[in-house]
Design an enzyme around this catalytic site. Structure first.
Site, PDB file in Angstrom:
ATOM      1  N   TYR A 169     -57.333 -16.983 -53.860  1.00 44.68           N
ATOM      2  CA  TYR A 169     -56.134 -16.392 -54.455  1.00 44.68           C
ATOM      3  C   TYR A 169     -56.099 -14.894 -54.148  1.00 44.68           C
ATOM      4  O   TYR A 169     -55.078 -14.341 -53.747  1.00 44.68           O
ATOM      5  CB  TYR A 169     -56.136 -16.638 -55.966  1.00 44.68           C
ATOM      6  CG  TYR A 169     -54.964 -15.998 -56.673  1.00 44.68           C
ATOM      7  CD1 TYR A 169     -55.062 -14.716 -57.185  1.00 44.68           C
ATOM      8  CD2 TYR A 169     -53.753 -16.669 -56.811  1.00 44.68           C
ATOM      9  CE1 TYR A 169     -53.985 -14.116 -57.816  1.00 44.68           C
ATOM     10  CE2 TYR A 169     -52.665 -16.077 -57.435  1.00 44.68           C
ATOM     11  CZ  TYR A 169     -52.787 -14.807 -57.932  1.00 44.68           C
ATOM     12  OH  TYR A 169     -51.718 -14.208 -58.546  1.00 44.68           O
ATOM     13  N   LEU A 216     -56.115  -4.839 -62.866  1.00 48.05           N
ATOM     14  CA  LEU A 216     -56.872  -3.891 -62.061  1.00 48.05           C
ATOM     15  C   LEU A 216     -56.714  -4.261 -60.594  1.00 48.05           C
ATOM     16  O   LEU A 216     -56.609  -5.428 -60.245  1.00 48.05           O
ATOM     17  CB  LEU A 216     -58.362  -3.957 -62.419  1.00 48.05           C
ATOM     18  CG  LEU A 216     -58.783  -3.432 -63.776  1.00 48.05           C
ATOM     19  CD1 LEU A 216     -60.234  -3.786 -64.033  1.00 48.05           C
ATOM     20  CD2 LEU A 216     -58.586  -1.931 -63.850  1.00 48.05           C
ATOM     21  N   CYS A 227     -81.896 -49.331 -57.359  1.00 46.31           N
ATOM     22  CA  CYS A 227     -82.489 -48.047 -57.003  1.00 46.31           C
ATOM     23  C   CYS A 227     -82.449 -47.867 -55.484  1.00 46.31           C
ATOM     24  O   CYS A 227     -82.960 -48.712 -54.746  1.00 46.31           O
ATOM     25  CB  CYS A 227     -83.928 -47.966 -57.494  1.00 46.31           C
ATOM     26  SG  CYS A 227     -84.757 -46.456 -56.945  1.00 46.31           S
ATOM     27  N   ALA A 233     -61.314 -16.401 -55.186  1.00 48.60           N
ATOM     28  CA  ALA A 233     -61.477 -15.629 -53.953  1.00 48.60           C
ATOM     29  C   ALA A 233     -60.320 -15.907 -53.000  1.00 48.60           C
ATOM     30  O   ALA A 233     -59.793 -15.007 -52.352  1.00 48.60           O
ATOM     31  CB  ALA A 233     -62.797 -15.992 -53.295  1.00 48.60           C
ATOM     32  N   LYS A 265     -67.831  -6.196 -65.231  1.00 49.43           N
ATOM     33  CA  LYS A 265     -66.549  -6.891 -65.360  1.00 49.43           C
ATOM     34  C   LYS A 265     -66.839  -8.263 -65.943  1.00 49.43           C
ATOM     35  O   LYS A 265     -67.402  -9.131 -65.285  1.00 49.43           O
ATOM     36  CB  LYS A 265     -65.844  -7.008 -64.009  1.00 49.43           C
ATOM     37  CG  LYS A 265     -64.466  -7.613 -64.131  1.00 49.43           C
ATOM     38  CD  LYS A 265     -63.649  -7.422 -62.875  1.00 49.43           C
ATOM     39  CE  LYS A 265     -62.192  -7.804 -63.079  1.00 49.43           C
ATOM     40  NZ  LYS A 265     -61.994  -9.201 -63.462  1.00 49.43           N
TER      41      LYS A 265
HETATM   42  S1  IVH Z   1     -60.190  -2.477 -68.034  1.00 50.63           S
HETATM   43  C1  IVH Z   1     -56.244  -0.667 -67.417  1.00 50.63           C
HETATM   44  N1  IVH Z   1     -62.716  -3.184 -68.277  1.00 50.63           N
HETATM   45  O1  IVH Z   1     -60.466  -7.622 -65.889  1.00 50.63           O
HETATM   46  C2  IVH Z   1     -57.602  -1.272 -67.520  1.00 50.63           C
HETATM   47  N2  IVH Z   1     -61.130  -4.867 -67.725  1.00 50.63           N
HETATM   48  O2  IVH Z   1     -57.859  -7.308 -63.879  1.00 50.63           O
HETATM   49  C3  IVH Z   1     -57.561  -2.742 -67.548  1.00 50.63           C
HETATM   50  N3  IVH Z   1     -62.081  -7.109 -67.508  1.00 50.63           N
HETATM   51  O3  IVH Z   1     -57.704  -8.772 -67.484  1.00 50.63           O
HETATM   52  C4  IVH Z   1     -58.751  -3.458 -67.887  1.00 50.63           C
HETATM   53  N4  IVH Z   1     -64.156  -6.559 -67.947  1.00 50.63           N
HETATM   54  O4  IVH Z   1     -59.773  -9.038 -68.777  1.00 50.63           O
HETATM   55  C5  IVH Z   1     -61.466  -3.601 -68.013  1.00 50.63           C
HETATM   56  N5  IVH Z   1     -64.964  -3.688 -68.536  1.00 50.63           N
HETATM   57  C6  IVH Z   1     -63.722  -4.081 -68.287  1.00 50.63           C
HETATM   58  C7  IVH Z   1     -63.412  -5.433 -68.016  1.00 50.63           C
HETATM   59  C8  IVH Z   1     -62.097  -5.782 -67.731  1.00 50.63           C
HETATM   60  C9  IVH Z   1     -63.335  -7.554 -67.654  1.00 50.63           C
HETATM   61  C10 IVH Z   1     -60.944  -7.960 -67.146  1.00 50.63           C
HETATM   62  C11 IVH Z   1     -59.794  -7.841 -68.069  1.00 50.63           C
HETATM   63  C12 IVH Z   1     -58.570  -7.741 -67.221  1.00 50.63           C
HETATM   64  C13 IVH Z   1     -59.091  -7.856 -65.839  1.00 50.63           C
HETATM   65  C14 IVH Z   1     -58.476  -6.791 -64.971  1.00 50.63           C
END
Ligand code: IVH
Length: 673
Positions: free
Chosen positions: A39, A86, A413, A37, A119
């Site tokens: 970062y 992302l 204790c 968070a 995610k």
């Molecule tokens: S899509 C271009 N879908 O989140 C699309 N990523 O910062 C890129 N991640 O390193 C990723 N669950 O490891 C996508 N359902 C999901 C995800 C996911 C986890 C992670 C992934 C990536 C990071 C994105």
């Protein structure tokens, strides 16, 4: 340069330095010194400043890179298409802003259909299939170049080595992206083993997954129960589908594991609704998620939206509130538990974790304190792991002042002054005084609490009060409580006293299994208590059982058996139980076996840990349920163990009730005789 801009340039230089330092700690050393968070905050500040002053973006800005350096121990692999990250949003307003931006870019007013996915908090990997055969697997690395971990990935059972031929067209080369992760249970088990073997513990499942994949020896990886969910394709132009939602079905057909909690949402509102749904239920999942990923469903629209230098414009990560934060540890207390175990507890400067103010956090035991090299006064990383108990992950050594003090584990204790014992080969230090008041209080709290008879109105606080007032000294006293005694107490009244006495009376009729569990005997939790109750059928028989007799009970291990014999050989325990029965405690037979599951049709997938699949089937049948081996609309309950197969996805689609192992055990335990 005007003053404002000058200051921005200076701050940007500082942020670049700071972020690349943390990138290195995180991506290369796998040893972050700030929380995600925090970062994220730095990174957002950088992005915002750069947006305001685009000409101040330098070629070395972390915003232009997709990650950090790959480790040198593995061969490098260039990704055929970059693996983007992302952009994050942190609340609903920011998510709405994302939606507006998408619509503006596409010059559309009507709603956009989104595909929403959990995610997953693991490690992004790329898998390349040549004519259906898995040939190359890599980590994300810096987004352009990753590490070749093909042999390690081959050990992950959820990753198909060859794609299923089900008549769906298969491109010559298929580039698949997804997340490798370690389920909570596997994580806990791995840390338990490491604790026993004296190895440092992993801070969270993500680090454990990363550590497991980055093993040069794939045999070590193979012993870790890693799993995988697919979520993307490298080159969308080669697959026979035009939407993310269809891609998931396609992948499922090819034999990949797709997450069941994804959803196509026709509107922004629906997507926000799914966020809140997943936020609510995240703790019930058997793996950790740290937010949702929202993707424009249509590939054509995705294509039109394209990418920025860092991330796609068509997707966004909407993060859940942080679960790891830093704060200062101002002291350590030593708490004596129900079984006498002495647990060091960190006293923290109050800090908000996931909406809950945390003031104390467990430090587990003496070895853990030493291994983490914690000192009083340290700045520490705190997390609320899996369930609810906050724990100190580690100190932030780099910001030590030199004034921090060592932690001294007590010899006696802290509650009763009795000497403490730490058996060889055990991590836990115990107070072995059977009359220790702290142990008594904890046992009472446990007996009346959720793990025990679950007596309403007799929670932690009230029990403490009753003990302090001299009204309750041991378990039988609970059943002697009168309205007159309670209503006099501070904070009580006629009504709450009435209610509590009524709750006590109704819990005085209890099942054998529940009673055994409530006693809080070491190693005898819900499952073992159920096994004992079923096997012996009466309290007298359990109390009289010898070690060999106990060992005959399927599922009861040596530690549990020894613990039972020790517990019931204590004359004080026997007299306590005799008094309990005098006070009106009544053990009533559980509902008779035979019909409870009548009309229900069970299907199993994955491995159960508490019993074999065969035993589980026997139990269901014994309770009048039916067991089948293939999915169909007739199935009413899918029992999903560890590493469930495709039946899980299929069941999700059919809207069949999914039972986790715990829930299943509860059903057959409670309903069993
Ligand atoms: S899509 C271009 N879908 O989140 C699309 N990523 O910062 C890129 N991640 O390193 C990723 N669950 O490891 C996508 N359902 C999901 C995800 C996911 C986890 C992670 C992934 C990536 C990071 C994105």
């Amino acid at each position: 340069m005007p003053g404002d801009e000058q200051r921005a340039a200076e701050r940007l230089a500082e942020l670049r330095r700071e972020i690349s330092y943390h990138d290195h700690r995180y991506y290369v050393l796998d040893d972050p010194v700030i929380s995600d968070a925090e970062y994220d905050l730095l990174f957002r500040e950088l992005l915002e400043l750069e947006q305001r002053y685009p000409h101040l973006v330098t070629p070395d800005s972390p915003s232009l890179r997709v990650g950090g350096e790959p480790l040198s121990a593995f061969a490098e692999v260039a990704h055929p298409f970059p693996m983007y990250g992302l952009d994050n949003v942190f609340d609903e307003e920011e998510f709405r802003a994302f939606d507006r931006k998408v619509k503006r870019y596409l010059q559309r007013n009507e709603e956009i259909a989104y595909f929403v996915e959990p995610k997953l908090d693991g490690l992004a990997v790329e898998l390349i299939y040549e004519r259906g055969l898995f040939t190359l697997g890599s980590t994300r690395g810096n987004g352009m170049v990753g590490e070749d971990i093909t042999p390690q990935l081959r050990t992950v059972q959820a990753i198909p080595l060859r794609l299923r031929d089900v008549g769906r067209s298969l491109p010559e080369q298929l580039i698949v992206r997804g997340e490798v992760y370690l389920p909570r249970k596997g994580f806990a088990e791995l840390n338990r083993q490491r604790l026993e073997e004296g190895e440092p513990l992993f801070a969270n499942p993500r680090n454990a997954a990363a550590g497991s994949l980055r093993q040069l020896d794939p045999q070590i990886t193979a012993r870790r129960p890693l799993s995988f969910f697919v979520y993307g394709v490298g080159d969308a132009s080669v697959v026979p589908v035009r939407r993310q939602s269809e891609l998931m079905d396609y992948f499922a057909d090819l034999g990949f594991r797709v997450n069941p909690f994804t959803r196509r949402c026709e509107t922004l509102e629906e997507a926000a609704g799914w966020y809140h749904h997943l936020l609510e239920m995240r703790h019930q999942l058997e793996y950790e998620i740290d937010g949702i990923v929202v993707k424009v469903d249509s590939f054509d629209l995705q294509h039109r939206l394209g990418m920025t230098t860092r991330a796609p414009r068509w997707a966004v990560a909407w993060k859940f509130p942080a679960t790891q934060v830093t704060t200062r540890m101002t002291g350590v207390e030593f708490q004596v538990g129900r079984t006498g175990a002495v647990t060091p507890v960190a006293i923290l400067e109050p800090v908000n974790v996931n909406g809950v103010t945390v003031r104390r956090a467990t430090l587990h035991n003496q070895d853990e304190i030493e291994r983490k090299d914690l000192r009083i006064g340290d700045q520490v990383l705190v997390q609320r792991a899996g369930d609810v108990i906050p724990e100190v992950v580690k100190p932030i050594v780099d910001v030590r002042t030199g004034g921090e003090q060592e932690i001294h584990f007590p010899q006696k204790c802290p509650e009763c002054g009795h000497r403490l014992v730490r058996p060889e080969n055990e991590a836990v230090t115990r107070c072995v005084n059977p009359h220790c008041p702290a142990q008594r209080l904890r046992s009472l709290i446990y007996f009346a609490g959720r793990g025990g008879l679950d007596i309403e109105g007799l929670g932690w606080k009230n029990m403490e009060q009753l003990v302090a007032a001299g009204l309750v000294a041991d378990i039988p006293d609970i059943f002697k409580l009168r309205v007159e005694d309670l209503e006099e107490l501070e904070g009580w009244g006629r009504k709450s006293a009435d209610n509590a006495v009524r709750a006590i009376r109704s819990s005085a009729r209890t099942s054998l299994a529940k009673f055994i569990q409530a006693l809080g005997i070491r190693y005898i939790g819900e499952v073992n208590a159920g096994l004992l109750a079923r096997h012996f059928g009466s309290l007298e028989k359990i109390m009289a059982a010898t070690l060999p007799e106990l060992l005959e009970v399927e599922g009861i291990g040596a530690q549990a058996a020894a613990s039972l014999v020790e517990y019931f050989s204590d004359p004080a325990v026997c007299s306590m139980i005799a008094r309990l029965l005098d006070c009106g405690l009544e053990i009533v037979p559980e509902r008779t076996e035979g019909q409870q599951l009548a009309g229900r049709v069970f299907l199993f997938t994955g491995t159960l840990s508490a019993m074999s699949r065969n035993e589980a089937k026997q139990r269901v049948k014994a309770l009048g349920g039916q067991v089948v081996s293939a999915i169909s609309r007739r199935v009413t309950d899918l029992v999903a163990g560890d590493k469930p197969g495709s039946k899980l996805t299929e069941a999700e689609k059919l809207g069949i009730r999914i039972l986790g192992e715990e829930e299943f055990n509860r059903i057959i335990g409670q309903q069993g005789g």
